[in-house]
Design a protein around this motif. Structure first.
Motif, short mmCIF file in Angstrom:
data_model
loop_
_atom_site.label_atom_id
_atom_site.label_comp_id
_atom_site.label_asym_id
_atom_site.label_seq_id
_atom_site.Cartn_x
_atom_site.Cartn_y
_atom_site.Cartn_z
N VAL A 1 1.46 4.00 1.23
CA VAL A 1 2.86 3.94 1.64
C VAL A 1 3.46 2.62 1.16
O VAL A 1 2.87 1.56 1.37
N PHE A 2 4.61 2.69 0.51
CA PHE A 2 5.27 1.49 0.02
C PHE A 2 6.73 1.54 0.41
O PHE A 2 7.44 2.49 0.08
N ASP A 3 7.18 0.53 1.12
CA ASP A 3 8.58 0.42 1.50
C ASP A 3 9.18 -0.79 0.79
O ASP A 3 8.90 -1.93 1.18
N PRO A 4 9.98 -0.59 -0.24
CA PRO A 4 10.53 -1.73 -1.00
C PRO A 4 11.37 -2.66 -0.14
O PRO A 4 11.46 -3.85 -0.42
N ARG A 5 11.98 -2.14 0.91
CA ARG A 5 12.83 -2.98 1.75
C ARG A 5 12.04 -4.07 2.47
O ARG A 5 12.59 -5.11 2.82
N LEU A 6 10.75 -3.82 2.69
CA LEU A 6 9.93 -4.76 3.45
C LEU A 6 8.98 -5.57 2.56
O LEU A 6 8.39 -6.55 3.03
N SER A 7 8.84 -5.16 1.31
CA SER A 7 7.85 -5.79 0.44
C SER A 7 8.25 -7.20 0.02
O SER A 7 9.41 -7.46 -0.28
N GLU A 8 7.26 -8.09 0.01
CA GLU A 8 7.46 -9.46 -0.49
C GLU A 8 6.61 -9.71 -1.72
O GLU A 8 6.32 -10.86 -2.07
N ARG A 9 6.22 -8.65 -2.39
CA ARG A 9 5.35 -8.78 -3.56
C ARG A 9 6.10 -9.37 -4.75
O ARG A 9 7.32 -9.30 -4.84
N ASN A 10 5.34 -9.94 -5.65
CA ASN A 10 5.88 -10.43 -6.92
C ASN A 10 5.55 -9.42 -8.00
O ASN A 10 4.41 -8.92 -8.07
N GLN B 1 17.22 -2.76 -3.85
CA GLN B 1 16.27 -1.95 -3.09
C GLN B 1 15.20 -2.77 -2.39
O GLN B 1 14.67 -2.35 -1.35
N ALA B 2 14.84 -3.93 -2.98
CA ALA B 2 13.74 -4.74 -2.45
C ALA B 2 14.18 -6.20 -2.41
O ALA B 2 13.76 -7.01 -3.25
N PRO B 3 15.01 -6.57 -1.45
CA PRO B 3 15.60 -7.92 -1.46
C PRO B 3 14.61 -9.06 -1.27
O PRO B 3 14.95 -10.21 -1.55
N HIS B 4 13.39 -8.75 -0.80
CA HIS B 4 12.41 -9.81 -0.55
C HIS B 4 11.38 -9.94 -1.68
O HIS B 4 10.53 -10.83 -1.63
N MET B 5 11.45 -9.07 -2.66
CA MET B 5 10.52 -9.15 -3.78
C MET B 5 10.98 -10.22 -4.78
O MET B 5 12.16 -10.56 -4.84
N THR B 6 10.03 -10.74 -5.54
CA THR B 6 10.36 -11.68 -6.61
C THR B 6 9.98 -11.07 -7.94
O THR B 6 9.05 -10.26 -8.02
N VAL B 7 10.69 -11.47 -8.98
CA VAL B 7 10.49 -10.88 -10.31
C VAL B 7 10.23 -11.99 -11.32
O VAL B 7 10.94 -13.01 -11.35
N LYS B 8 9.23 -11.78 -12.14
CA LYS B 8 8.92 -12.70 -13.23
C LYS B 8 9.00 -11.92 -14.55
O LYS B 8 8.47 -10.81 -14.65
N ASN C 1 -1.56 3.52 -12.35
CA ASN C 1 -0.86 4.81 -12.39
C ASN C 1 -0.66 5.41 -11.00
O ASN C 1 0.37 6.02 -10.73
N GLY C 2 -1.64 5.25 -10.11
CA GLY C 2 -1.55 5.87 -8.79
C GLY C 2 -0.96 4.98 -7.72
O GLY C 2 -0.80 5.42 -6.58
N SER C 3 -0.61 3.75 -8.05
CA SER C 3 -0.09 2.80 -7.07
C SER C 3 1.33 3.17 -6.66
O SER C 3 2.21 3.37 -7.50
N ALA C 4 1.57 3.25 -5.35
CA ALA C 4 2.91 3.61 -4.86
C ALA C 4 3.94 2.57 -5.27
O ALA C 4 5.07 2.91 -5.64
N MET C 5 3.58 1.28 -5.20
CA MET C 5 4.51 0.23 -5.59
C MET C 5 4.87 0.35 -7.06
O MET C 5 6.03 0.24 -7.44
N HIS C 6 3.87 0.58 -7.89
CA HIS C 6 4.12 0.68 -9.33
C HIS C 6 4.92 1.94 -9.68
O HIS C 6 5.75 1.91 -10.59
N ARG C 7 4.68 3.02 -8.95
CA ARG C 7 5.49 4.23 -9.18
C ARG C 7 6.96 3.94 -8.86
O ARG C 7 7.85 4.35 -9.59
N TRP C 8 7.19 3.25 -7.74
CA TRP C 8 8.56 2.88 -7.38
C TRP C 8 9.18 2.01 -8.46
O TRP C 8 10.34 2.22 -8.87
N LEU C 9 8.44 1.02 -8.95
CA LEU C 9 8.96 0.11 -9.97
C LEU C 9 9.30 0.88 -11.24
O LEU C 9 10.40 0.70 -11.81
#
Length: 300
Positions: free
Chosen positions: A93-102, A126-133, A282-290
């Motif tokens: 389960v991945f919720d972009p709204r709560l994720s703090e992943r980079n 969609q994911a205000p707490h995530m960071t992007v590089k 390929n099977g990662s929920a976060m990566h599918r969302w991205l």
């Protein structure tokens, strides 16, 4: 002689589940019916576990199979493992709204100018707490995927070999960019006129060769540049008021053409802009969302 230690390699989760069922139902027959196998299969599994743990595990009392103390100890620990396995088997389960992943996106100049701003805006919505590089892909961006230096690769990098997946965003082609005062700005560029131009060659390095050059060389021609630069950055300033012509991706040319002219090239070198990712994501929920976010944002 001291009994040999249990061999973990001889135990699997199915055997532990069988052990659990026999204890729960207190019957080899009932466990076999529950598992939809022959009773002999259950007896064989318990016999292997008995040999492994050097304990009878069950004794018959009052017509029922009753677990030994050693069996109860084994069950207590194996149930924890079975519960953990069940948790791992549940969909991630991945919720972009709560994720703090980079997240890291590998790409080059074209994508940084035309695609990345919209991609980052969509991610931030969609994911205000995530960071992007954002990192350079150059010509070997696929290695950054394999080395886990990037989550996705965006650009003309579709891979066909095993270990990668890709999804096309849109088809791009090359066009000529020149100053409006150029003698051929309003004319049709045939091959002879094109080859005779004063070309600005964008040499990206890293073994990368633009698709229009591949098409040109495949037709038996050679391009001799007047000027070579490592990037399209500052190209508009270089071309303005000169007789120089650059062959660049059409969308990039149109973005740069405030006071310049975009003309058809006899070598359009059409190519796909794609999202590329490694099989291990390929099977990662976060990566599918991205990937879906990038595709929905950039598809042409």
């Amino acid at each position: 002689m001291t009994p040999a230690k249990p061999n973990p390699a001889s135990i699997n989760f199915a055997a532990l589940d069988t052990l659990r069922l026999v204890d729960e139902l207190q019957s080899f027959t009932a466990a076999a019916e529950k598992l939809q196998v022959n009773q002999s299969a259950v007896s064989y599994t318990i016999a292997k576990l008995r040999a492994c743990f050097h304990d009878p595990l069950f004794v018959r009392e009052g017509g029922q199979q009753v677990a030994t103390e050693r069996c109860k100890e084994i069950l207590a620990k194996s149930l924890q493992m079975l519960e953990m396995l069940d948790e791992m088997a549940q969909p991630e389960v991945f919720d972009p709204r709560l994720s703090e992943r980079n997240i890291t996106i590998a790409c080059n100049y074209y994508e940084r100018i035309l695609l990345v701003p919209d991609i980052i805006a969509a991610i931030r919505r969609q994911a205000p707490h995530m960071t992007v590089k954002v990192i350079n892909a150059l010509g070997d961006g696929h290695l950054r995927l394999l080395n886990r230096e990037a989550d996705v690769l965006v650009g003309p990098f579709a891979r066909t070999e095993s270990g990668f997946h890709s999804r096309r965003l849109y088809v791009e082609e090359y066009a000529c960019l020149m100053d409006p005062s150029h003698p051929l700005a309003d004319g049709q560029l045939d091959i002879a006129r094109y080859l005779d131009l004063n070309h600005v060659l964008i040499d990206y390095g890293g073994g990368w060769k633009s698709a229009y050059l591949q098409e040109l060389e495949a037709a038996g021609h050679t391009l001799t540049p007047t000027v070579a630069v490592p990037s399209p950055a500052g190209l508009a300033t270089l071309l303005a008021g000169s007789d120089l012509v650059a062959t660049i991706p059409r969308r990039l040319g149109e973005r740069s053409a405030d006071h310049l002219v975009v003309a058809e090239s006899p070598f359009p070198g059409r190519f796909d802009l794609s999202i590329v990712w490694a099989a291990h994501t390929n099977g990662s929920a976060m990566h599918r969302w991205l990937r879906n976010t990038i595709w929905e944002t950039c598809r042409g």
